[in-house]
Design a protein around this motif. Structure first.
Motif, short mmCIF file in Angstrom:
data_model
loop_
_atom_site.label_atom_id
_atom_site.label_comp_id
_atom_site.label_asym_id
_atom_site.label_seq_id
_atom_site.Cartn_x
_atom_site.Cartn_y
_atom_site.Cartn_z
N UNK A 57 0.81 -1.23 0.00
CA UNK A 57 0.00 0.00 0.00
C UNK A 57 0.84 1.28 0.00
N UNK A 58 2.03 1.18 -0.50
CA UNK A 58 2.88 2.37 -0.55
C UNK A 58 2.32 3.34 -1.58
N UNK A 59 2.21 4.60 -1.19
CA UNK A 59 1.75 5.58 -2.19
C UNK A 59 2.95 6.11 -2.96
N UNK A 60 2.64 6.72 -4.10
CA UNK A 60 3.69 7.25 -4.96
C UNK A 60 4.45 8.37 -4.27
N UNK A 61 3.69 9.32 -3.70
CA UNK A 61 4.33 10.54 -3.20
C UNK A 61 3.44 11.22 -2.17
N UNK A 62 4.01 11.71 -1.11
CA UNK A 62 3.24 12.48 -0.14
C UNK A 62 2.97 13.88 -0.69
N UNK A 63 1.96 14.52 -0.15
CA UNK A 63 1.75 15.93 -0.52
C UNK A 63 2.99 16.71 -0.12
N UNK A 64 3.42 16.53 1.12
CA UNK A 64 4.76 16.98 1.47
C UNK A 64 5.28 16.02 2.54
N UNK A 65 6.41 15.42 2.27
CA UNK A 65 6.95 14.41 3.18
C UNK A 65 7.40 15.06 4.48
N UNK A 67 10.00 15.86 7.20
CA UNK A 67 11.44 15.99 6.94
C UNK A 67 12.26 14.73 7.28
N UNK A 68 11.88 14.10 8.40
CA UNK A 68 12.70 12.97 8.86
C UNK A 68 12.23 11.62 8.30
N UNK A 69 11.08 11.61 7.61
CA UNK A 69 10.51 10.33 7.16
C UNK A 69 11.42 9.67 6.13
N UNK A 70 11.51 8.34 6.22
CA UNK A 70 12.36 7.63 5.26
C UNK A 70 11.56 6.63 4.41
N UNK A 71 10.35 6.28 4.88
CA UNK A 71 9.58 5.27 4.16
C UNK A 71 8.14 5.70 3.94
N UNK A 72 7.91 7.02 3.90
CA UNK A 72 6.55 7.52 3.83
C UNK A 72 5.91 7.29 2.46
N UNK A 73 6.73 7.30 1.42
CA UNK A 73 6.19 7.14 0.07
C UNK A 73 7.29 6.57 -0.83
N UNK A 74 6.86 6.07 -1.99
CA UNK A 74 7.81 5.42 -2.91
C UNK A 74 8.92 6.37 -3.35
N UNK A 75 8.53 7.60 -3.61
CA UNK A 75 9.52 8.57 -4.10
C UNK A 75 10.60 8.85 -3.08
N UNK A 77 11.59 6.90 -0.62
CA UNK A 77 12.46 5.72 -0.48
C UNK A 77 13.50 5.69 -1.60
N UNK A 78 13.02 5.95 -2.80
CA UNK A 78 13.92 5.90 -3.95
C UNK A 78 14.96 7.02 -3.90
N UNK A 79 14.50 8.21 -3.52
CA UNK A 79 15.42 9.35 -3.47
C UNK A 79 16.51 9.17 -2.41
N UNK A 80 16.24 8.32 -1.43
CA UNK A 80 17.24 8.10 -0.38
C UNK A 80 18.24 7.01 -0.77
N UNK A 81 17.99 6.35 -1.90
CA UNK A 81 18.92 5.32 -2.36
C UNK A 81 20.22 5.97 -2.84
N UNK A 82 21.33 5.31 -2.53
CA UNK A 82 22.63 5.91 -2.83
C UNK A 82 22.81 6.27 -4.30
#
Ligand SMILES: [Zn+2]
Length: 204
Positions: A57-65, A67-75, A77-82
């Motif tokens: 049930x992961x959503x694509x993107x939060x309205x605004x994440x 600041x500290x969230x790491x798994x709130x949305x697919x985007x 998670x991906x942006x935090x990948x090295x």
């Protein structure tokens, strides 16, 4: 990128991730012989699934994440990948290697970006010299770019410096706009002004 595969989305170069201490290369497009999406972009979900990072049930993107969230949305998670983080700094690296400064403007502040005014003028020229054919558009493009006077460009730059100075002085958007307007109409005589040295530099 989209969440799902295929369709209209950016074609990315291969990425990579670590798995049990081994660096694994990951294609961002499906292979030629993929039954459903041959040679098509995988989309975010598939990329995360392959990395073992997809959550139900992961959503694509939060309205605004947060600041500290790491798994709130697919985007996020991906942006935090090295590899994705590295890709961003690659843009900066290329620009700086070419001897330029890479300055990121604050979001939603196009008044600080003189090229927006330049594009506006170019587009206006193209509209005014348009016969609705692609050929004419291509022919006119270089003329359109060249049609913008260097003095005008400098004026935009100068005005942009005025915006920066106004924000720097602590004015809010409305006050800043008022000052820039004053400045543009040449009635700007406040003692708090852009240093002459800087102004000359842009006024040529
Ligand atoms: Zn998020």
């Amino acid at each position: 990128m989209n969440l799902r595969p295929g369709g209209k989305q950016a074609r990315l170069r291969d990425g990579w991730y670590w798995s049990n201490g081994i660096k694994i290369s990951q294609k961002m497009n499906f292979d030629e012989d993929h039954p459903e999406f041959p040679n098509q972009p995988k989309g975010i979900k598939q990329v995360l699934v392959e990395r073992g990072l997809w959550l139900p049930d992961l959503r694509m993107q939060c309205k605004s994440c947060e600041p500290e969230a790491t798994q709130c949305c697919a985007k996020r998670i991906l942006n935090l990948q090295d590899d994705f983080k590295e890709q961003k700094s690659l843009v900066q690296e290329v620009i700086e290697k070419a001897g330029h400064l890479c300055i990121f403007l604050p979001k939603f502040h196009c008044e600080l970006n003189p090229i927006e005014f330049f594009w506006g003028a170019v587009k206006r020229y193209l509209r005014e010299h348009c016969d609705y054919t692609f050929e004419t558009l291509k022919d006119n493009l270089l003329t359109a770019l060249a049609s913008v006077d260097i003095k005008t460009i400098r004026r935009w730059e100068h005005r942009m410096i005025c915006w920066i100075q106004a924000y720097y002085d602590g004015l809010d958007a409305k006050e800043a706009q008022f000052r820039v307007k004053e400045f543009s109409s040449k009635r700007y005589t406040s003692h708090r002004r852009i240093p002459e040295t800087l102004a000359r530099q842009f006024d040529g």
